[in-house]
Design a protein around this motif. Structure first.
Motif, PDB file in Angstrom:
ATOM      1  N   ALA A 116       0.846  -1.195   0.000  1.00 42.51           N
ATOM      2  CA  ALA A 116       0.000   0.000   0.000  1.00 42.51           C
ATOM      3  C   ALA A 116       0.884   1.248   0.000  1.00 42.51           C
ATOM      4  N   GLY A 117       0.261   2.448  -0.054  1.00 41.29           N
ATOM      5  CA  GLY A 117       1.008   3.683  -0.062  1.00 41.29           C
ATOM      6  C   GLY A 117       1.665   3.976   1.269  1.00 41.29           C
ATOM      7  N   ASP A 118       2.660   4.885   1.239  1.00 35.68           N
ATOM      8  CA  ASP A 118       3.382   5.252   2.445  1.00 35.68           C
ATOM      9  C   ASP A 118       2.554   6.215   3.279  1.00 35.68           C
ATOM     10  N   ALA A 119       2.797   6.199   4.588  1.00 30.65           N
ATOM     11  CA  ALA A 119       2.177   7.141   5.531  1.00 30.65           C
ATOM     12  C   ALA A 119       3.279   7.963   6.168  1.00 30.65           C
ATOM     13  N   THR A 120       2.988   9.281   6.323  1.00 32.91           N
ATOM     14  CA  THR A 120       3.993  10.205   6.852  1.00 32.91           C
ATOM     15  C   THR A 120       3.644  10.548   8.287  1.00 32.91           C
ATOM     16  N   LEU A 121       4.662  10.422   9.125  1.00 33.09           N
ATOM     17  CA  LEU A 121       4.537  10.825  10.519  1.00 33.09           C
ATOM     18  C   LEU A 121       5.324  12.108  10.696  1.00 33.09           C
ATOM     19  N   THR A 122       4.631  13.161  11.220  1.00 32.72           N
ATOM     20  CA  THR A 122       5.270  14.438  11.476  1.00 32.72           C
ATOM     21  C   THR A 122       5.235  14.695  12.969  1.00 32.72           C
ATOM     22  N   VAL A 123       6.403  14.847  13.533  1.00 30.37           N
ATOM     23  CA  VAL A 123       6.512  15.165  14.955  1.00 30.37           C
ATOM     24  C   VAL A 123       6.767  16.671  15.049  1.00 30.37           C
ATOM     25  N   VAL A 124       5.846  17.400  15.696  1.00 32.52           N
ATOM     26  CA  VAL A 124       5.865  18.849  15.744  1.00 32.52           C
ATOM     27  C   VAL A 124       6.449  19.309  17.071  1.00 32.52           C
ATOM     28  N   ALA A 125       7.476  20.230  16.895  1.00 35.16           N
ATOM     29  CA  ALA A 125       8.049  20.866  18.074  1.00 35.16           C
ATOM     30  C   ALA A 125       7.593  22.320  18.083  1.00 35.16           C
ATOM     31  N   PRO A 126       6.828  22.790  19.061  1.00 38.15           N
ATOM     32  CA  PRO A 126       6.303  24.166  19.065  1.00 38.15           C
ATOM     33  C   PRO A 126       7.426  25.197  19.110  1.00 38.15           C
ATOM     34  N   MET A 127       7.111  26.448  18.560  1.00 40.93           N
ATOM     35  CA  MET A 127       8.065  27.558  18.598  1.00 40.93           C
ATOM     36  C   MET A 127       8.256  28.020  20.036  1.00 40.93           C
ATOM     37  N   ASP A 128       9.401  28.624  20.242  1.00 43.14           N
ATOM     38  CA  ASP A 128       9.722  29.102  21.584  1.00 43.14           C
ATOM     39  C   ASP A 128       8.959  30.370  21.947  1.00 43.14           C
ATOM     40  N   GLY A 129       8.403  31.059  20.954  1.00 44.70           N
ATOM     41  CA  GLY A 129       7.670  32.300  21.225  1.00 44.70           C
ATOM     42  C   GLY A 129       7.361  33.020  19.928  1.00 44.70           C
ATOM     43  N   ALA A 130       6.794  34.237  20.029  1.00 44.15           N
ATOM     44  CA  ALA A 130       6.457  35.036  18.851  1.00 44.15           C
ATOM     45  C   ALA A 130       7.731  35.447  18.133  1.00 44.15           C
ATOM     46  N   PRO A 131       7.619  35.684  16.822  1.00 41.29           N
ATOM     47  CA  PRO A 131       8.813  36.094  16.072  1.00 41.29           C
ATOM     48  C   PRO A 131       9.271  37.482  16.507  1.00 41.29           C
ATOM     49  N   ASP A 132      10.495  37.796  16.200  1.00 42.88           N
ATOM     50  CA  ASP A 132      11.084  39.098  16.521  1.00 42.88           C
ATOM     51  C   ASP A 132      11.101  39.973  15.266  1.00 42.88           C
ATOM     52  N   ILE A 133      10.778  41.313  15.431  1.00 37.38           N
ATOM     53  CA  ILE A 133      10.778  42.282  14.331  1.00 37.38           C
ATOM     54  C   ILE A 133      11.821  43.339  14.639  1.00 37.38           C
ATOM     55  N   THR A 134      12.629  43.648  13.641  1.00 38.73           N
ATOM     56  CA  THR A 134      13.620  44.710  13.769  1.00 38.73           C
ATOM     57  C   THR A 134      13.441  45.682  12.610  1.00 38.73           C
ATOM     58  N   GLY A 135      13.767  46.974  12.852  1.00 36.28           N
ATOM     59  CA  GLY A 135      13.658  48.018  11.835  1.00 36.28           C
ATOM     60  C   GLY A 135      12.522  48.977  12.142  1.00 36.28           C
ATOM     61  N   VAL A 214      -0.471  23.258  17.226  1.00 38.22           N
ATOM     62  CA  VAL A 214       0.188  24.473  17.723  1.00 38.22           C
ATOM     63  C   VAL A 214      -0.463  25.676  17.050  1.00 38.22           C
ATOM     64  N   LYS A 215      -0.629  26.768  17.754  1.00 30.02           N
ATOM     65  CA  LYS A 215      -1.208  27.991  17.239  1.00 30.02           C
ATOM     66  C   LYS A 215      -0.145  28.826  16.535  1.00 30.02           C
ATOM     67  N   THR A 216      -0.640  29.689  15.603  1.00 31.99           N
ATOM     68  CA  THR A 216       0.275  30.624  14.953  1.00 31.99           C
ATOM     69  C   THR A 216       0.707  31.684  15.952  1.00 31.99           C
ATOM     70  N   LYS A 217       1.872  32.230  15.717  1.00 32.10           N
ATOM     71  CA  LYS A 217       2.390  33.298  16.566  1.00 32.10           C
ATOM     72  C   LYS A 217       2.731  34.484  15.676  1.00 32.10           C
ATOM     73  N   SER A 218       2.537  35.719  16.216  1.00 30.94           N
ATOM     74  CA  SER A 218       2.728  36.928  15.406  1.00 30.94           C
ATOM     75  C   SER A 218       3.325  38.037  16.248  1.00 30.94           C
ATOM     76  N   ALA A 219       3.902  39.005  15.513  1.00 34.86           N
ATOM     77  CA  ALA A 219       4.436  40.221  16.123  1.00 34.86           C
ATOM     78  C   ALA A 219       4.119  41.383  15.180  1.00 34.86           C
ATOM     79  N   SER A 220       3.892  42.597  15.724  1.00 36.20           N
ATOM     80  CA  SER A 220       3.467  43.759  14.933  1.00 36.20           C
ATOM     81  C   SER A 220       4.395  44.936  15.161  1.00 36.20           C
ATOM     82  N   ARG A 221       4.397  45.825  14.128  1.00 36.70           N
ATOM     83  CA  ARG A 221       5.135  47.065  14.218  1.00 36.70           C
ATOM     84  C   ARG A 221       4.260  48.170  13.585  1.00 36.70           C
TER      85      ARG A 221
END
Length: 650
Positions: A116-135, A214-221
């Motif tokens: 049969a066809g292959d099955a993919t296992l994805t092990v998710v490691a959550p981000m450490d926090g919201a991204p950083d914005i510079t400028g 895991v939820k999306t994470k965001s940062a604003s400027r």
């Protein structure tokens, strides 16, 4: 894969090949799944019709390494085990305490069933926090370039970074680049910012693609942009009646806030004007306040903002007093014009007309060639919407040599008759007198004055100047010639020639008109000639109408009815029909028996046959003769003959 494992797999396949044709099949196949690190995950796999000689094999990362055969799990995979009821063909692979290394493709198969066809296992490691914005930490100035950098903080799989301007994705970005630290960078670049970018909320969103885990994470400027003042004028043209108050307003958009000031171009501000914020207030306007006003805004960022407002103060039309009340112009002057200057707001429409008339000409008033009929009083009329018209009178006085009005240049009369010659003169100044002279057939010119031998001259004032009439009575043949009327003043003279033709008397022969024949008719079925109810009509030739005839007496014959041409014979020549009847004592007329068909002789209508009268004789000396050569038989026939003779003579 070691050599020992390959031999084991080959042995298992060899054993299972013998049972391939027995009809084993998949009941469930492995499905792709995602799991957080440190959790337990199970990959399902089961068969139908699986014999005891059909080993079930699991392969997984890295590179499809054999994890288990049957229920036996190889030693490197100590966190893996086979679970489920193997008697019913269930061989599920369970992985405990998952790690990122467990991520990859897995397959479950047996030798007797096609893979049969292959099955993919994805092990998710959550981000450490919201991204950083510079400028853009400090305010930018309109026209500067913008560069913002967004960097994710850990996480597996690496998150997808996206820039948003508000709620819409922002496309002016550079591709994301993975970093050695395990994060991802993405840049937002704009070559120049505008005032519309001030206050813009740029947001960087990091998404690992598994929002159920895991939820999306965001940062604003929030961007701050300094820009020069923008002046907006709500109404570029303001209209107001003279004496009314008005407000001039401008709106200013600037960052930082600007200082606003007003001025009038080419002049000073009205003395009573007051500035209230961005509004200039004029309590009472005058026509001198009309002009262009300028609003200026300055906040230290070049260039300075400027806006203009045109103030129009409306006032009624006024005609300039420099125009003369009377203008004198020479006769026959070419291209003469009068220009009327008027001011007002709105600009008045200036026209000319003769006073007390409704025929208008455009300004300036032009005359291609001045004549005496140009003289008169003209009125300049200046009109503006909403105001009464302004008027000013100008008298045009035309001076020059006399002008004799055109008229008949030929007069004809007979010998012994009379003739009149008219001469109407227009001039300024008027001539002292109008002279007459006559040029006869010999070319001799004779001055004429009022005498007692048939010449009279009547001279009197006229509405346009002076009029003179030369009258001749008892004209003779030697009076024939050219009569000359002449008038002079200080500017010159003018004359007119009138030709007189004298005609000798010639006898005109008389014509011989033929009187129309009377037409009688009687409607059928209305009785006989003796019934008194006949409908007899006579055509009145001169008046063009039908004139009813009176019915004949019962004892009369039709020939007793006489002609009644009142237009041909004088009324006093013959008495009327009724008076003629009253003069007859016996009332008898002679009748030819054969000329009438009596009633009852025909089966249909009763008709009357009438012999038309003979045409009139060629000579007036000959008498009218009735047909048959006999003369008038009675008084009525004699009356008819007399009527015909008088009609012929007329």
């Amino acid at each position: 894969m070691t050599a020992a494992r390959r031999w084991i797999v080959l042995f298992i396949l060899t054993i299972g090949w013998s049972s391939y044709a027995k009809g084993a099949s998949y009941r469930t196949t492995p499905k792709s799944v995602a799991v957080l690190t440190g959790r337990v995950v199970t990959l399902g796999c089961s068969f139908n019709g699986l014999s005891s000689n059909d080993p079930v094999i699991w392969e997984g990362p890295p590179d499809f390494t054999v994890v288990s055969s049957g229920t036996a799990v190889f030693k490197p995979f100590n966190r893996h085990r086979i679970v489920g009821d193997t008697k019913t063909g269930e061989y599920n692979l369970e992985i405990r305490d998952t790690t990122i290394s467990d991520t990859g493709d897995y397959r479950c198969f047996t030798t007797s069933v096609e893979k049969a066809g292959d099955a993919t296992l994805t092990v998710v490691a959550p981000m450490d926090g919201a991204p950083d914005i510079t400028g853009a930490e400090l305010p930018l100035t309109a026209g500067d370039e913008l560069l913002l950098t967004c960097r994710s903080r850990g996480g597996y799989p690496p998150p997808q970074l996206t820039w948003y301007n508000g709620s819409q994705p922002y496309r002016s970005t550079r591709p994301a680049q993975p970093q050695d630290t395990g994060g991802t960078d993405i840049e937002l670049f704009t070559p120049d910012v505008t005032r519309w970018d001030n206050g813009a909320n740029f947001t960087c969103v990091a998404d690992q693609g598994f929002q159920n885990l895991v939820k999306t994470k965001s940062a604003s400027r929030i961007l701050r942009v300094h820009y020069p003042p923008i002046v907006i004028v709500p109404s570029h043209s303001v209209h107001v009646l003279e004496g009314r108050p008005t407000n001039l307003t401008c709106y200013v958009d600037a960052n930082p806030r600007a200082i606003i000031s007003w001025k009038k171009l080419g002049d000073v501000l009205p003395l009573e004007s007051v500035q209230r914020g961005s509004t200039l207030h004029i309590p009472k306007t005058s026509r001198r306040d009309s002009g262009v006003y300028q609003c200026t805004a300055d906040n230290g960022v070049e260039p300075t903002g400027v806006g203009s407002v045109s103030l129009q103060v409306f006032y009624p039309p006024v005609i300039e007093t420099t125009m003369d009340a009377k203008v004198t112009v020479m006769l026959h002057r070419e291209d003469f014009s009068l220009n009327c200057q008027a001011e007002g707001n709105p600009k008045p429409h200036t026209r000319w007309r003769r006073k007390d008339t409704s025929l208008y000409w455009e300004n300036p008033l032009r005359f291609h060639r001045v004549r005496y009929d140009v003289e008169g009083t003209y009125q300049c009329v200046a009109t503006s919407d909403g105001f009464p018209a302004a008027k000013r009178d100008v008298r045009i006085d035309v001076v020059g040599q006399p002008q004799i009005q055109s008229g008949s240049s030929f007069v004809s009369t007979r010998v012994g008759g009379s003739a009149r010659f008219h001469c109407d003169v227009t001039a300024d100044p008027l001539p002292d007198r109008i002279t007459w002279s006559m040029s006869n057939k010999l070319g001799q010119e004779i001055n004429l004055v009022t005498t007692n031998n048939g010449i009279s001259i009547d001279e009197r004032p006229s509405p346009d100047g002076r009029s003179s009439v030369l009258s001749l009575t008892d004209v003779r043949e030697d009076d024939e010639g050219t009569y000359i009327c002449k008038a002079s003043n200080m500017f010159g003279s003018h004359h007119k020639e009138i030709r007189l033709a004298v005609v000798k008397a010639v006898a005109v022969p008389h014509t011989k008109p033929v009187p129309p024949l009377p037409k009688y008719a009687r409607k059928p079925g209305h009785g006989t000639n003796d019934s008194g109810v006949e409908d007899l009509l006579e055509l009145q030739e001169l008046d063009g109408t039908l004139k009813p005839r009176p019915p004949p007496r019962t004892d009369k014959e039709w020939t007793a009815v006489g002609l009644s041409y009142t237009g041909l014979a004088h009324p006093a020549a013959l008495p009327s029909y009724s008076s003629l009847e009253r003069q007859r004592p016996d009332g008898q007329d002679i009748i030819s028996p054969e000329s009438i068909l009596e009633e009852g002789q025909g089966e249909d209508a009763v008709t009357v046959q009438v012999d038309p009268p003979m045409p009139p004789p060629k000579s007036r000396q000959k008498m009218w003769k009735r047909r048959g050569g006999r003369g008038p038989q009675n008084h009525h026939e004699a009356e008819n003959v007399l009527n015909e003779i008088q009609a012929e003579s007329l």
